[in-house]
Design a protein around this motif. Sequence first.
Motif, mmCIF file in Angstrom:
data_model
loop_
_atom_site.group_PDB
_atom_site.id
_atom_site.type_symbol
_atom_site.label_atom_id
_atom_site.label_comp_id
_atom_site.label_asym_id
_atom_site.label_seq_id
_atom_site.Cartn_x
_atom_site.Cartn_y
_atom_site.Cartn_z
ATOM 1 N N GLY A 189 18.793 111.562 43.461
ATOM 2 C CA GLY A 189 17.848 110.828 42.088
ATOM 3 C C GLY A 189 16.945 111.469 41.726
ATOM 4 N N ASP A 248 8.755 117.993 46.213
ATOM 5 C CA ASP A 248 9.380 117.635 47.663
ATOM 6 C C ASP A 248 9.300 118.415 48.680
ATOM 7 O OD1 ASP A 248 13.153 117.007 47.611
ATOM 8 O OD2 ASP A 248 12.157 117.865 49.662
ATOM 9 N N SER A 249 9.103 117.551 49.646
ATOM 10 C CA SER A 249 7.754 118.173 51.030
ATOM 11 C C SER A 249 8.896 118.657 51.333
ATOM 12 C CB SER A 249 8.439 116.616 52.057
ATOM 13 O OG SER A 249 9.419 116.461 52.082
ATOM 14 N N SER A 301 15.578 117.479 54.658
ATOM 15 C CA SER A 301 14.633 117.679 53.759
ATOM 16 C C SER A 301 14.413 118.767 52.702
ATOM 17 C CB SER A 301 12.780 117.364 54.300
ATOM 18 O OG SER A 301 12.593 117.000 53.451
ATOM 19 N N GLN A 302 15.089 118.704 51.633
ATOM 20 C CA GLN A 302 14.708 120.249 51.004
ATOM 21 C C GLN A 302 15.395 119.979 49.200
ATOM 22 O OE1 GLN A 302 17.781 121.279 53.275
ATOM 23 N NE2 GLN A 302 18.181 119.853 51.660
ATOM 24 N N GLY A 349 17.608 118.102 48.087
ATOM 25 C CA GLY A 349 17.977 116.820 49.238
ATOM 26 C C GLY A 349 19.100 116.501 49.790
ATOM 27 N N GLN A 350 19.884 115.720 50.185
ATOM 28 C CA GLN A 350 21.077 115.524 51.719
ATOM 29 C C GLN A 350 22.144 116.429 50.486
ATOM 30 O OE1 GLN A 350 21.774 112.009 53.074
ATOM 31 N NE2 GLN A 350 20.233 111.536 52.356
ATOM 32 N N TYR A 384 25.481 118.041 50.450
ATOM 33 C CA TYR A 384 27.094 116.862 50.830
ATOM 34 C C TYR A 384 28.341 117.604 50.236
ATOM 35 C CZ TYR A 384 26.854 116.690 45.734
ATOM 36 O OH TYR A 384 26.912 116.595 43.802
ATOM 37 N N GLY A 385 29.237 116.630 50.131
ATOM 38 C CA GLY A 385 31.106 117.294 50.094
ATOM 39 C C GLY A 385 31.017 116.916 48.633
ATOM 40 N N GLY A 386 30.439 116.528 47.478
ATOM 41 C CA GLY A 386 30.414 116.758 46.421
ATOM 42 C C GLY A 386 31.484 115.949 45.794
ATOM 43 N N ALA A 387 31.337 114.079 46.636
ATOM 44 C CA ALA A 387 33.012 113.457 45.738
ATOM 45 C C ALA A 387 32.047 112.264 45.218
ATOM 46 C CB ALA A 387 32.725 113.179 47.588
ATOM 47 N N CYS A 390 4.186 113.527 49.559
ATOM 48 C CA CYS A 390 3.670 113.019 48.730
ATOM 49 C C CYS A 390 3.214 111.814 49.593
ATOM 50 C CB CYS A 390 3.978 112.438 47.397
ATOM 51 S SG CYS A 390 2.952 110.411 47.094
ATOM 52 N N ASP A 448 16.610 106.275 43.320
ATOM 53 C CA ASP A 448 17.400 106.702 44.566
ATOM 54 C C ASP A 448 17.778 105.723 45.075
ATOM 55 O OD1 ASP A 448 15.866 105.152 46.319
ATOM 56 O OD2 ASP A 448 14.397 107.277 46.816
ATOM 57 N N ALA A 449 19.184 106.021 46.389
ATOM 58 C CA ALA A 449 19.410 105.026 46.726
ATOM 59 C C ALA A 449 18.992 103.989 47.775
ATOM 60 C CB ALA A 449 20.291 105.229 47.914
ATOM 61 N N ASN A 465 32.105 106.639 47.765
ATOM 62 C CA ASN A 465 30.933 107.923 48.129
ATOM 63 C C ASN A 465 29.845 107.343 46.996
ATOM 64 O OD1 ASN A 465 33.354 108.876 48.723
ATOM 65 N ND2 ASN A 465 31.864 110.134 49.702
ATOM 66 N N SER A 481 27.150 109.153 46.391
ATOM 67 C CA SER A 481 25.974 109.410 44.403
ATOM 68 C C SER A 481 25.559 109.266 43.698
ATOM 69 C CB SER A 481 25.843 111.296 45.433
ATOM 70 O OG SER A 481 25.591 111.587 46.918
HETATM 71 C C1 LIG Z 1 26.980 115.938 55.175
HETATM 72 C C2 LIG Z 1 26.521 115.402 54.166
HETATM 73 C C3 LIG Z 1 27.869 115.280 53.191
HETATM 74 C C4 LIG Z 1 27.677 114.090 51.405
HETATM 75 N N1 LIG Z 1 28.603 113.859 51.531
HETATM 76 C C5 LIG Z 1 28.761 112.657 50.529
HETATM 77 C C6 LIG Z 1 29.730 113.000 49.661
HETATM 78 O O1 LIG Z 1 30.669 113.527 49.394
HETATM 79 N N2 LIG Z 1 29.322 112.552 48.487
HETATM 80 C C7 LIG Z 1 29.000 111.129 47.572
HETATM 81 O O2 LIG Z 1 28.516 110.778 46.616
HETATM 82 N N3 LIG Z 1 27.646 111.617 48.811
HETATM 83 C C8 LIG Z 1 27.479 112.219 50.267
HETATM 84 N N4 LIG Z 1 26.655 112.158 50.776
HETATM 85 C C9 LIG Z 1 24.986 111.629 51.412
HETATM 86 C C10 LIG Z 1 24.130 111.842 49.645
HETATM 87 O O3 LIG Z 1 23.669 112.863 49.895
HETATM 88 C C11 LIG Z 1 23.348 111.249 49.763
HETATM 89 O O4 LIG Z 1 23.814 109.473 49.388
HETATM 90 C C12 LIG Z 1 22.239 111.078 48.119
HETATM 91 O O5 LIG Z 1 22.030 112.597 48.441
HETATM 92 C C13 LIG Z 1 20.579 110.315 48.489
HETATM 93 O O6 LIG Z 1 20.159 110.660 47.745
HETATM 94 P P1 LIG Z 1 18.695 109.947 47.411
HETATM 95 O O7 LIG Z 1 18.277 111.009 46.167
HETATM 96 O O8 LIG Z 1 18.954 108.630 47.317
HETATM 97 O O9 LIG Z 1 18.006 111.162 48.574
HETATM 98 P P2 LIG Z 1 17.990 112.823 49.238
HETATM 99 O O10 LIG Z 1 18.189 113.463 48.535
HETATM 100 O O11 LIG Z 1 18.089 112.468 50.516
HETATM 101 O O12 LIG Z 1 16.658 113.111 48.484
HETATM 102 C C14 LIG Z 1 15.853 112.807 48.990
HETATM 103 C C15 LIG Z 1 14.426 113.919 48.914
HETATM 104 O O13 LIG Z 1 13.138 112.869 48.676
HETATM 105 C C16 LIG Z 1 12.212 114.531 50.363
HETATM 106 N N5 LIG Z 1 11.269 113.587 50.399
HETATM 107 C C17 LIG Z 1 11.312 112.227 51.348
HETATM 108 N N6 LIG Z 1 9.890 112.413 51.324
HETATM 109 C C18 LIG Z 1 9.339 112.608 50.674
HETATM 110 C C19 LIG Z 1 7.423 112.903 50.020
HETATM 111 N N7 LIG Z 1 6.614 111.845 51.474
HETATM 112 N N8 LIG Z 1 7.730 113.940 49.563
HETATM 113 C C20 LIG Z 1 8.115 114.607 48.663
HETATM 114 N N9 LIG Z 1 9.297 114.833 49.226
HETATM 115 C C21 LIG Z 1 10.022 113.722 49.634
HETATM 116 C C22 LIG Z 1 13.111 114.880 50.969
HETATM 117 O O14 LIG Z 1 12.896 115.946 51.145
HETATM 118 C C23 LIG Z 1 14.443 114.806 49.653
HETATM 119 O O15 LIG Z 1 14.485 116.215 49.595
HETATM 120 C C24 LIG Z 1 26.634 113.527 52.340
HETATM 121 C C25 LIG Z 1 25.422 113.136 53.220
HETATM 122 C C26 LIG Z 1 25.254 114.344 53.667
HETATM 123 C C27 LIG Z 1 24.099 114.457 54.448
#
Ligand SMILES: Cc1cc2nc3c(=O)[nH]c(=O)nc-3n(C[C@H](O)[C@H](O)[C@H](O)COP(=O)(O)OP(=O)(O)OC[C@H]3O[C@@H](n4cnc5c(N)ncnc54)[C@H](O)[C@@H]3O)c2cc1C
Length: 515
Positions: free
Chosen positions: A19, A38-39, A70-71, A74-75, A79-82, A223, A459-460, A470, A472
């Motif tokens: 997101g 990002d943390s 956390s990098q 993010g996740q 991910y598998g890029g599906a 943050c 975000d999610a 999936n 994402s």
């Molecule tokens: C192994 C694996 C495989 C996956 N495969 C798929 C796939 O194939 N297809 C798919 O659709 N989804 C997949 N997913 C899930 C998908 O990656 C997540 O649903 C999606 O990334 C969530 O997005 P987000 O923006 O909500 O959060 P995230 O991607 O988790 O990002 C959140 C970010 O916020 C940062 N953060 C948190 N708190 C703070 C703070 N207080 N201050 C600063 N930064 C902060 C974190 O460090 C992180 O980088 C997979 C996940 C994993 C772990």
Amino acid sequence: MEPDIPGSCDVLVIGSGAGGGTIALRLAQGGAKVLLVDSGGQLASTPPGPGEPIGTYIRQAYPKRGSAVSQVGGQTKFYGGALYRLRERDFGELAFANGVSPGWPITYRTLEPYYAAAERLYGVHGDGASDPTEPRRSGAYPYPPVPYPPEIDDVRRRLSATGVPVTPIPRGLDVREGRGACRVCSTCDGHHCRLDAKLDAEIAAVRPALATGNATLLAGTSCTRILLDRSGKRAGGAILQRGAVEYSVGAETVVLACGVPRTAQLLQRSRARESDPGLGNAGGALGRYLGGHSAGVLFPLIGRQSLGSLHTKSFALNHLYFGDDDWPYPLGVIQTAGQMPFWSELPPGTRTAARFVAGRALTCFHMSEALPGRNSGLFFDGDRISHRIEPEMNHSAFNQLRRRAVRVFSAAGYLTIAPPRRPALWHQTGTARMGEDAAMSVVSPDLEVHGVKNLFVADASVLPSAGAVNTSLTIMALALRCGDHILGQRTCGGAIGKARAASSPARRCSSYTAG
Ligand SMILES: Cc1cc2nc3c(=O)[nH]c(=O)nc-3n(C[C@H](O)[C@H](O)[C@H](O)COP(=O)(O)OP(=O)(O)OC[C@H]3O[C@@H](n4cnc5c(N)ncnc54)[C@H](O)[C@@H]3O)c2cc1C
């Protein structure tokens, strides 16, 4: 060295995953001065040496299962890029044997142009023609599907011969008919790609955002609190922490994209007084409506000998998504997964057997929707999460789908091992869900936090439900839509490009009030 923390920006985006990375790019392209925080740090993309695997397994970076990823990116770095679109009917209320999946305040049609834009941004390779559940599209996939390796094509052929529609998983990879960086290797899903050939949020969004010259990335910076202006009804900035030092940064607009559960936690922690509800929580919905996927694994044995290294995250069986003649409720999807050395995490006694099976089998997931409800989610004691209650895991759909999956592979001649495990919650959604009614939701359909102007969540956490594919791409599409909304609002107000002296340094904090 990390850049200095500026004193202010147009838009402060917290979290750089699916997101946050995506919305940061949209805003920066639209001319907003964006500070992306990002943390986590940045994973080094050191190209692999000869004979070394291309990808680094997630457990090397995060040995403990369940620890917060956390990098930068993010996740999505693992991910598998599906990259799937939810199905049209997922946006309405859906009845299951175990409960109801709630409807959304927006329709598929509203999100369709943003799905198309997200697919272009993340370079999705796909082909909807063979998928009976593919929703209506305004155009073709940006790229043709990733070709199946011969071993997988053989499985596809045998499954197809039984009458089951086999469909390529839409993937965000830099394949481009062999012209891209992707080697279609076995270390993809669950791994960090050291060739930067997986289109994750860092590669597809954060780096292009920085290249516009309008965005600054602060990695390794957390943050700790959102700041409101004196009225308490408008976002004014945030407290950021780097090392042991806290800084106050002013922002016209703040976007939270910390994922589940950290966005909800931050909204709770940012209330003005201990006795207040968290931000957006006047109706008590903050932390609630946790959803996601009720997931299990199965292993169809496709080889007598070890298969060796193979790109196996290739096809899906979606024909049972909404049930069939024998089951009137939605079931979900069966999807091939990548080759992941999951046995390394098992107790020593079972490792050898698991490795033997995994070497000869396709690792497959089956995913049904886990049903969010008012009572599922995070419960707070002050700033702390005191406990969490899992969503309704939809056991009847989960068990039924597992049985069907075994039957489908058996009909094609494959003995299938399906360990009788409890469902796991994957792809978590909710806890700051979107809706019209502030009593039942935390953000509006435009993703603005109820009762707080210029504070958004992208975000999610905002997804009212997860469907069974999936999530994402839906997070990315919603982020693009929210980005356009912010740009539209700010253009009307004439605010874009007028960041208060972005060159002046951030104040070290002593006070928690902005403006
Ligand atoms: C192994 C694996 C495989 C996956 N495969 C798929 C796939 O194939 N297809 C798919 O659709 N989804 C997949 N997913 C899930 C998908 O990656 C997540 O649903 C999606 O990334 C969530 O997005 P987000 O923006 O909500 O959060 P995230 O991607 O988790 O990002 C959140 C970010 O916020 C940062 N953060 C948190 N708190 C703070 C703070 N207080 N201050 C600063 N930064 C902060 C974190 O460090 C992180 O980088 C997979 C996940 C994993 C772990």
